[in-house]
Design a protein around this motif. Structure first.
Motif, PDB file in Angstrom:
ATOM      1  N   GLN A   1      68.543  12.190 -19.854  1.00  0.00           N
ATOM      2  CA  GLN A   1      69.970  12.525 -19.998  1.00  0.00           C
ATOM      3  C   GLN A   1      70.273  14.023 -19.896  1.00  0.00           C
TER       4      GLN A   1
ATOM      5  N   VAL B   1      75.833   5.222 -19.242  1.00  0.00           N
ATOM      6  CA  VAL B   1      76.219   6.559 -19.684  1.00  0.00           C
ATOM      7  C   VAL B   1      75.590   7.633 -18.806  1.00  0.00           C
TER       8      VAL B   1
ATOM      9  N   THR C   1      84.370  10.394 -28.820  1.00  0.00           N
ATOM     10  CA  THR C   1      83.216  10.183 -27.936  1.00  0.00           C
ATOM     11  C   THR C   1      82.284   9.157 -28.581  1.00  0.00           C
TER      12      THR C   1
ATOM     13  N   SER D   1      73.863   0.070 -21.585  1.00  0.00           N
ATOM     14  CA  SER D   1      74.687   1.189 -22.051  1.00  0.00           C
ATOM     15  C   SER D   1      74.050   2.535 -21.708  1.00  0.00           C
TER      16      SER D   1
ATOM     17  N   GLN E   1      78.102   7.916 -28.326  1.00  0.00           N
ATOM     18  CA  GLN E   1      76.774   8.225 -27.802  1.00  0.00           C
ATOM     19  C   GLN E   1      75.880   6.988 -27.899  1.00  0.00           C
TER      20      GLN E   1
ATOM     21  N   GLY F   1      78.803   8.754 -17.775  1.00  0.00           N
ATOM     22  CA  GLY F   1      79.153   9.449 -19.011  1.00  0.00           C
ATOM     23  C   GLY F   1      79.551  10.892 -18.801  1.00  0.00           C
TER      24      GLY F   1
ATOM     25  N   TRP G   1      77.310  10.851 -23.384  1.00  0.00           N
ATOM     26  CA  TRP G   1      78.477  10.427 -24.150  1.00  0.00           C
ATOM     27  C   TRP G   1      79.505   9.721 -23.271  1.00  0.00           C
ATOM     28  N   PHE G   2      80.100   8.685 -23.821  1.00  0.00           N
ATOM     29  CA  PHE G   2      81.283   8.090 -23.213  1.00  0.00           C
ATOM     30  C   PHE G   2      82.501   8.750 -23.852  1.00  0.00           C
TER      31      PHE G   2
ATOM     32  N   ARG H   1      74.138  14.448 -20.382  1.00  0.00           N
ATOM     33  CA  ARG H   1      75.077  13.388 -20.012  1.00  0.00           C
ATOM     34  C   ARG H   1      74.762  12.161 -20.863  1.00  0.00           C
TER      35      ARG H   1
END
Length: 382
Positions: A155, A84, A105, A80, A107, A88, A97-98, A95
């Protein structure tokens, strides 16, 4: 099921309802005059209703089954985080979050905190309470945390990445680590910290240019705001300065509910999420802030009791992991609003607005309750 429900910790349930009332009031107040977002009371209560269902479901589910499938959960968490980062959406420069249908959203980093607690528990429980060995115990546990730490760090989400380390430290401490390893860790951390600060100051501009090329320069903006507030621009110091001013203006009793001058003039960025403590401080003053912190203290106290009373090491480890996560999040969120901690994107548990954060916090507390409800013999996996 009824027998399990009778053993549920009533004080924790009461505390959760208290948080629901506080969160609903504070988030509504923070968003009512916001130019871009207005969060209805109905939406807040709906999120809490979903969270309460998740809390009860997790409480009734035997936590030891999750410990036994820890490798599968770890794999899901890593996949995951990679997904993302590649696919994401970006929010506030990260970056992480989906984007889901209906404007929602998700996270993954929030979910991975809970997965790490379970996985570290599975690794530590193998020792049965004996002293942890460096190569066979500490190294595998640290490596298991290091991979998601790096994936979240790039991220970039420094706040959640640090929480991973805090969870690790809290759990290995309770898992009977050797004092020599503790001393060695302190020396290493102190040395790395001193080296970092020295190099950071000496190569400041070069490091900024390098990180800017990769889109990570806002890390340095937040560090500079904490370490060198006199050298940063007004824009960089805007949130912290206004937060301190707003909390101070609340005085002893506060300006009154829905009367917060700074909050309703939108001088406080993200007042409904990261900066929700400012709303409490400005509108209810020192008394209201102290009451909120007292409720957190009572929650931590109840969890400590559950950990002490646990008949199995795996249960105690899980509760300590959740306690470590909550204590750091509370300290960091409140601390950054009064300028004693660096500014990060960490929310205030159970009070800040955020569906993913609330859901994971509820599941975490449900996992703690599961430890209390399941003290009998080990269950069969299938």
């Amino acid at each position: 099921m009824l027998a399990k429900l009778k053993k549920i910790d009533i004080p924790i349930v009461i505390i959760l309802f208290a948080f629901m009332v506080i969160s609903t009031m504070m988030v509504y107040s923070a968003s009512i005059d916001h130019p871009k977002i207005t969060i209805s009371i109905t939406k807040i209560l709906l999120l809490y209703a979903v969270g309460m269902i998740a809390f009860l479901a997790c409480s009734l589910f035997d936590y030891r089954v999750l410990v036994r499938i820890a490798p599968i959960l770890y794999g899901i968490g890593i996949i995951s985080l990679i997904a993302v980062y590649l696919f994401g959406g970006k929010i506030n420069g990260a970056r992480g979050w989906f984007e889901l249908p209906g404007g929602l959203t998700f996270q993954p980093a929030e979910m991975v905190k809970l997965i790490l607690i379970i996985c570290v528990t599975a690794l530590l429980a193998k020792r049965g309470g004996d002293l942890l060995r460096f190569k066979k115990d500490l190294v595998p546990v640290c490596l298991a945390v290091l991979l998601p730490f790096i994936l979240v760090l790039v991220q970039p989400d420094l706040g959640n990445a640090i929480i991973f380390i805090v969870i690790l430290l809290g759990m290995i401490w309770i898992a009977n680590i050797k004092y020599s390893h503790v001393l060695l860790s302190i020396v290493i951390i102190a040395g790395v910290g001193f080296l970092f600060l020295t190099l950071y100051k000496h190569f400041h501009q070069s490091l900024f240019d390098l990180l800017k090329g990769y889109g990570f320069s806002h890390w340095m903006d937040r560090i500079d705001t904490f370490l060198y507030p006199q050298d940063v621009t007004a824009d960089d110091n805007y949130q912290v300065k206004n937060a301190v001013r707003a909390i101070g203006s609340g005085g002893l009793e506060g300006e009154g509910y829905l009367q917060g001058t700074s909050v309703h003039s939108n001088f406080i960025p993200f007042a409904y999420s990261d900066s929700i403590f400012v709303v409490v401080g400005e509108e209810f003053g020192f008394r209201g802030s102290a009451v909120l912190l007292l409720i957190y203290f009572l929650l931590i106290y109840r969890m400590i009791l559950i950990s002490i009373q646990s008949t199995q090491l795996s249960g105690a480890y899980i509760v300590v992991g959740v306690i470590s996560m909550f204590v750091f999040q509370i300290f960091e969120n409140v601390g950054m609003m009064i300028n004693i901690m660096p500014l990060t994107g960490i929310t205030l548990p159970f009070v800040s607005y955020g569906g993913t954060s609330l859901l994971i916090n509820m599941l975490s507390l449900g996992l703690v309750m599961s430890v209390k409800l399941h003290q009998e013999r080990e269950p069969e996996l299938f």
